[in-house]
Write a protein that holds these residues in place. Sequence first.
Motif, PDB file in Angstrom:
ATOM      1  N   LYS A  16      -9.241   0.942   1.896  1.00  0.00           N
ATOM      2  CA  LYS A  16      -7.938   1.603   1.981  1.00  0.00           C
ATOM      3  C   LYS A  16      -7.981   3.051   1.518  1.00  0.00           C
ATOM      4  O   LYS A  16      -7.153   3.864   1.936  1.00  0.00           O
ATOM      5  CB  LYS A  16      -6.895   0.807   1.197  1.00  0.00           C
ATOM      6  CG  LYS A  16      -6.560  -0.537   1.831  1.00  0.00           C
ATOM      7  CD  LYS A  16      -5.381  -1.197   1.183  1.00  0.00           C
ATOM      8  CE  LYS A  16      -5.024  -2.503   1.872  1.00  0.00           C
ATOM      9  NZ  LYS A  16      -4.637  -2.320   3.282  1.00  0.00           N
ATOM     10  N   ALA A  17      -8.929   3.375   0.651  1.00  0.00           N
ATOM     11  CA  ALA A  17      -9.075   4.776   0.264  1.00  0.00           C
ATOM     12  C   ALA A  17      -9.595   5.592   1.441  1.00  0.00           C
ATOM     13  O   ALA A  17      -9.113   6.700   1.709  1.00  0.00           O
ATOM     14  CB  ALA A  17     -10.014   4.904  -0.930  1.00  0.00           C
ATOM     15  N   GLY A  18     -10.560   5.040   2.167  1.00  0.00           N
ATOM     16  CA  GLY A  18     -11.107   5.747   3.313  1.00  0.00           C
ATOM     17  C   GLY A  18     -10.106   5.915   4.437  1.00  0.00           C
ATOM     18  O   GLY A  18     -10.073   6.953   5.103  1.00  0.00           O
ATOM     19  N   SER A  19      -9.277   4.905   4.644  1.00  0.00           N
ATOM     20  CA  SER A  19      -8.291   4.960   5.735  1.00  0.00           C
ATOM     21  C   SER A  19      -6.974   5.605   5.321  1.00  0.00           C
ATOM     22  O   SER A  19      -6.060   5.715   6.130  1.00  0.00           O
ATOM     23  CB  SER A  19      -8.012   3.544   6.264  1.00  0.00           C
ATOM     24  OG  SER A  19      -7.449   2.728   5.259  1.00  0.00           O
ATOM     25  N   ARG A  20      -6.865   5.996   4.082  1.00  0.00           N
ATOM     26  CA  ARG A  20      -5.645   6.603   3.537  1.00  0.00           C
ATOM     27  C   ARG A  20      -4.459   5.648   3.621  1.00  0.00           C
ATOM     28  O   ARG A  20      -3.340   6.038   3.958  1.00  0.00           O
ATOM     29  CB  ARG A  20      -5.309   7.916   4.253  1.00  0.00           C
ATOM     30  CG  ARG A  20      -6.398   8.977   4.168  1.00  0.00           C
ATOM     31  CD  ARG A  20      -5.944  10.281   4.820  1.00  0.00           C
ATOM     32  NE  ARG A  20      -7.019  11.241   4.948  1.00  0.00           N
ATOM     33  CZ  ARG A  20      -7.393  12.117   4.015  1.00  0.00           C
ATOM     34  NH1 ARG A  20      -6.763  12.121   2.852  1.00  0.00           N
ATOM     35  NH2 ARG A  20      -8.371  12.968   4.229  1.00  0.00           N
ATOM     36  N   GLU A  21      -4.704   4.389   3.300  1.00  0.00           N
ATOM     37  CA  GLU A  21      -3.655   3.367   3.315  1.00  0.00           C
ATOM     38  C   GLU A  21      -3.470   2.761   1.926  1.00  0.00           C
ATOM     39  O   GLU A  21      -3.041   1.625   1.785  1.00  0.00           O
ATOM     40  CB  GLU A  21      -4.021   2.262   4.315  1.00  0.00           C
ATOM     41  CG  GLU A  21      -4.162   2.737   5.752  1.00  0.00           C
ATOM     42  CD  GLU A  21      -4.827   1.713   6.650  1.00  0.00           C
ATOM     43  OE1 GLU A  21      -4.733   0.509   6.359  1.00  0.00           O
ATOM     44  OE2 GLU A  21      -5.460   2.115   7.648  1.00  0.00           O
ATOM     45  N   MET A  22      -3.767   3.511   0.889  1.00  0.00           N
ATOM     46  CA  MET A  22      -3.740   2.970  -0.466  1.00  0.00           C
ATOM     47  C   MET A  22      -2.320   2.635  -0.912  1.00  0.00           C
ATOM     48  O   MET A  22      -1.343   3.231  -0.451  1.00  0.00           O
ATOM     49  CB  MET A  22      -4.368   3.958  -1.449  1.00  0.00           C
ATOM     50  CG  MET A  22      -5.857   4.177  -1.236  1.00  0.00           C
ATOM     51  SD  MET A  22      -6.574   5.330  -2.446  1.00  0.00           S
ATOM     52  CE  MET A  22      -6.609   4.275  -3.921  1.00  0.00           C
ATOM     53  N   THR A  23      -2.240   1.667  -1.818  1.00  0.00           N
ATOM     54  CA  THR A  23      -0.992   1.323  -2.490  1.00  0.00           C
ATOM     55  C   THR A  23      -1.202   1.494  -3.986  1.00  0.00           C
ATOM     56  O   THR A  23      -2.313   1.810  -4.445  1.00  0.00           O
ATOM     57  CB  THR A  23      -0.585  -0.129  -2.201  1.00  0.00           C
ATOM     58  OG1 THR A  23      -1.612  -1.008  -2.688  1.00  0.00           O
ATOM     59  CG2 THR A  23      -0.390  -0.368  -0.711  1.00  0.00           C
ATOM     60  N   ALA A  24      -0.147   1.302  -4.765  1.00  0.00           N
ATOM     61  CA  ALA A  24      -0.289   1.354  -6.220  1.00  0.00           C
ATOM     62  C   ALA A  24      -1.275   0.273  -6.659  1.00  0.00           C
ATOM     63  O   ALA A  24      -1.159  -0.880  -6.268  1.00  0.00           O
ATOM     64  CB  ALA A  24       1.067   1.135  -6.874  1.00  0.00           C
ATOM     65  N   GLY A  25      -2.244   0.639  -7.425  1.00  0.00           N
ATOM     66  CA  GLY A  25      -3.209  -0.326  -7.929  1.00  0.00           C
ATOM     67  C   GLY A  25      -4.382  -0.583  -7.016  1.00  0.00           C
ATOM     68  O   GLY A  25      -5.245  -1.412  -7.343  1.00  0.00           O
ATOM     69  N   SER A  26      -4.466   0.098  -5.865  1.00  0.00           N
ATOM     70  CA  SER A  26      -5.633  -0.083  -4.988  1.00  0.00           C
ATOM     71  C   SER A  26      -6.901   0.330  -5.718  1.00  0.00           C
ATOM     72  O   SER A  26      -6.903   1.280  -6.501  1.00  0.00           O
ATOM     73  CB  SER A  26      -5.499   0.772  -3.723  1.00  0.00           C
ATOM     74  OG  SER A  26      -4.537   0.257  -2.841  1.00  0.00           O
ATOM     75  N   ASP A  27      -7.994  -0.388  -5.439  1.00  0.00           N
ATOM     76  CA  ASP A  27      -9.271   0.022  -6.008  1.00  0.00           C
ATOM     77  C   ASP A  27      -9.940   1.037  -5.093  1.00  0.00           C
ATOM     78  O   ASP A  27      -9.402   1.414  -4.050  1.00  0.00           O
ATOM     79  CB  ASP A  27     -10.175  -1.187  -6.268  1.00  0.00           C
ATOM     80  CG  ASP A  27     -10.528  -1.939  -4.994  1.00  0.00           C
ATOM     81  OD1 ASP A  27     -10.162  -1.482  -3.894  1.00  0.00           O
ATOM     82  OD2 ASP A  27     -11.183  -2.996  -5.095  1.00  0.00           O
TER      83      ASP A  27
END
Length: 355
Positions: free
Chosen positions: A79-90
């Motif tokens: 999700k960091a690579g795809s820019r789809e992170m949420t609160a608490g994503s690793d």
Amino acid sequence: MDETGFEAAMDAVRRAHREQAFRIGVQVLSGAATAADAGPAFAGLADACIRSLAAAALRETERIGGAFPGEVAVVTLGKAGSREMTAGSDLDLMTLYAPSEPAAQSSVKGWAAETFYTRFTQRLMSALSAPTAEGGLYEVDLRLRPSGTQGPVAVSLAAFEGYYAGEAETWEFLALTRARVAWSSSPAFGRRAAAAIETALRRPRDAARTAKDVKAMRALMEKERAAKGFWDMKLSRGGLVDVEFAAQYLQIVHAGEGGPLRPHTGEALAALRDAGLAPDCAIDLDEAWVLQQDLSQVLKVALPEAEDPSREPEPLRALLAKAGHANSFEALTDALKIRRTAARKAYDKVLRVVE
């Protein structure tokens, strides 16, 4: 930079992260930010942390071992690579490096490239994940690197290229569709690393064999990592994993013919449709993805993992309904069921599954 300076950098990043993450979270809970806003915002914050701490980790490694004639890049995945992170994503990370020459050594300790960049990677992991007086930052996962936990912590660019040319499994190519260079010791090496990732993804693939592999992986996940209830946006049938697998499959089977490659799932689906490389039902994948991303942003900010929002007070249920563009929580539940059912059917069609 001395050790005190390195630790000071870790503390400074944590203070800035805490402030900015709080601001994004408030926007999510107020309804001012959808997943289209919050995902890139959380990812941009992670990028800023990586850039600051990677530079600090490299300086600290050079302080101890001496300057090394080479280059390094930090690649984000998931999700960091795809820019789809949420609160608490690793953070799913990989470091790629290249020495200026095979026998290069660091100027003080005489470390070879593997040792120098392993030390760099270890320091970066600590900088991003170890708690300090200012608290924690991220959970960091390096398991998506070549050979996973069996491989070296830092990966030479040559080894990366060789691995994806002959050893990588289908799931690793799926994961690589979301790879993105977040920081590099020079812009030129960042471009070189990005080109190596694209080259790996554009190798020709057998569509039928790839589909078989993807279906087997999803079946194994359903057996070993069952959804934790109806509100599990990730693992439910028709949930985010189904949408992501479909989008990633379509990308890797068409990339060899020049098909689009986009780390972001929604952008990938749109590009595939525009290129005529996705079936009409792909719109069902996109609609399910948007709804569940919007709900995930609220749930990750508001509740502990795996909590059931139907048991929460009315204001939170109303907030979720608003995030899902529904008139009530009950209507949201019905809409989610409909979207997931349609998305699962679309996933099956993309993977040529006959029920």
